[in-house]
Design a protein around this motif. Sequence first.
Motif, PDB file in Angstrom:
ATOM      1  N   ILE A   1      -0.733 -38.223  40.290  1.00 46.60           N
ATOM      2  CA  ILE A   1      -1.240 -39.557  40.591  1.00 46.60           C
ATOM      3  C   ILE A   1      -0.088 -40.501  40.925  1.00 46.60           C
ATOM      4  CG2 ILE A   1      -2.457 -41.565  39.667  1.00 46.60           C
ATOM      5  CD1 ILE A   1      -4.057 -39.489  37.912  1.00 46.60           C
TER       6      ILE A   1
ATOM      7  N   ILE B   1       0.353 -45.637  35.038  1.00 46.78           N
ATOM      8  CA  ILE B   1      -0.657 -44.578  35.057  1.00 46.78           C
ATOM      9  C   ILE B   1      -0.828 -43.873  33.714  1.00 46.78           C
ATOM     10  CG2 ILE B   1      -1.205 -42.334  36.105  1.00 46.78           C
ATOM     11  CD1 ILE B   1       0.263 -43.597  38.643  1.00 46.78           C
TER      12      ILE B   1
ATOM     13  N   TRP C   1      -4.287 -42.532  31.747  1.00 47.73           N
ATOM     14  CA  TRP C   1      -4.526 -41.092  31.675  1.00 47.73           C
ATOM     15  C   TRP C   1      -4.650 -40.662  30.214  1.00 47.73           C
ATOM     16  CZ3 TRP C   1      -6.560 -37.476  34.285  1.00 47.73           C
ATOM     17  CH2 TRP C   1      -6.391 -36.150  33.892  1.00 47.73           C
TER      18      TRP C   1
ATOM     19  N   ASP D   1      -6.982 -53.411  44.707  1.00 45.84           N
ATOM     20  CA  ASP D   1      -7.710 -52.141  44.583  1.00 45.84           C
ATOM     21  C   ASP D   1      -8.186 -51.566  45.912  1.00 45.84           C
ATOM     22  OD1 ASP D   1      -9.688 -53.968  45.078  1.00 45.84           O
ATOM     23  OD2 ASP D   1     -10.918 -53.441  43.349  1.00 45.84           O
TER      24      ASP D   1
ATOM     25  N   ILE E   1      -6.930 -47.845  46.342  1.00 48.74           N
ATOM     26  CA  ILE E   1      -7.157 -46.872  45.266  1.00 48.74           C
ATOM     27  C   ILE E   1      -7.692 -45.553  45.829  1.00 48.74           C
ATOM     28  CG2 ILE E   1      -8.516 -46.356  43.195  1.00 48.74           C
ATOM     29  CD1 ILE E   1      -6.292 -48.350  42.661  1.00 48.74           C
ATOM     30  N   GLU E   2      -8.664 -45.645  46.710  1.00 45.60           N
ATOM     31  CA  GLU E   2      -9.253 -44.429  47.276  1.00 45.60           C
ATOM     32  C   GLU E   2      -8.220 -43.620  48.052  1.00 45.60           C
ATOM     33  OE1 GLU E   2     -12.950 -43.091  50.096  1.00 45.60           O
ATOM     34  OE2 GLU E   2     -13.174 -44.898  48.876  1.00 45.60           O
TER      35      GLU E   2
ATOM     36  N   ALA F   1      -6.009 -41.918  45.542  1.00 43.02           N
ATOM     37  CA  ALA F   1      -6.742 -40.818  44.907  1.00 43.02           C
ATOM     38  C   ALA F   1      -6.827 -39.617  45.844  1.00 43.02           C
ATOM     39  CB  ALA F   1      -8.134 -41.277  44.500  1.00 43.02           C
ATOM     40  N   ASP F   2      -7.106 -39.867  47.118  1.00 37.64           N
ATOM     41  CA  ASP F   2      -7.149 -38.775  48.095  1.00 37.64           C
ATOM     42  C   ASP F   2      -5.801 -38.066  48.175  1.00 37.64           C
ATOM     43  OD1 ASP F   2      -9.782 -39.286  48.700  1.00 37.64           O
ATOM     44  OD2 ASP F   2      -9.341 -40.407  50.546  1.00 37.64           O
TER      45      ASP F   2
ATOM     46  N   ALA G   1      -3.512 -37.932  45.840  1.00 42.14           N
ATOM     47  CA  ALA G   1      -3.255 -37.215  44.586  1.00 42.14           C
ATOM     48  C   ALA G   1      -3.935 -35.853  44.605  1.00 42.14           C
ATOM     49  CB  ALA G   1      -3.738 -38.035  43.390  1.00 42.14           C
ATOM     50  N   THR G   2      -5.163 -35.798  45.082  1.00 39.58           N
ATOM     51  CA  THR G   2      -5.859 -34.509  45.112  1.00 39.58           C
ATOM     52  C   THR G   2      -5.289 -33.610  46.205  1.00 39.58           C
ATOM     53  OG1 THR G   2      -7.632 -35.406  46.492  1.00 39.58           O
ATOM     54  CG2 THR G   2      -7.976 -35.416  44.108  1.00 39.58           C
TER      55      THR G   2
END
Length: 134
Positions: free
Chosen positions: A20, A39, A43, A103, A106-107, A110-111, A113-114
């Motif tokens: 992340i 983070i 977490w 924010d 954020i998406e 997140a994308d 990170a994956t």
Amino acid sequence: MVLNGLTEIGVNSDLATLLIEHAVSTVHDLPHGGRIALIAPRWMEHVAAVRPEKVAQLGIRVFDLDRTGKMDSQLAAETIQSLKKFWTSIGAHSKLSDYGIDDKEIELMADRATLADRVFFQRTFTTFRSHLNL
């Protein structure tokens, strides 16, 4: 050491925080420690909901928290607060907004990170493990 797999030998590791925070760095140039300070507490709250004893263990070993009469969930909450207090004491920010980040991204983070999990880490650790015959 994390990237070469050394910290995973003999234990189940969790590199989610690292994934992340590196994803955040692809969108914003923030200090590594600053990203971890943002983070990790969040977490840890997630981990504490599932494995409070692991977060409590950190508090006992690192922050010398007193276990007497406390449930693991209480100790886990104290651990997270102790970590936040430590980071605040050294001037680390606690929110993305402290860096002027809202924010809206954020998406995207997140994308990324994956994506990092699917591409980089699986390849790196698979290669490392194959060299050690793990």
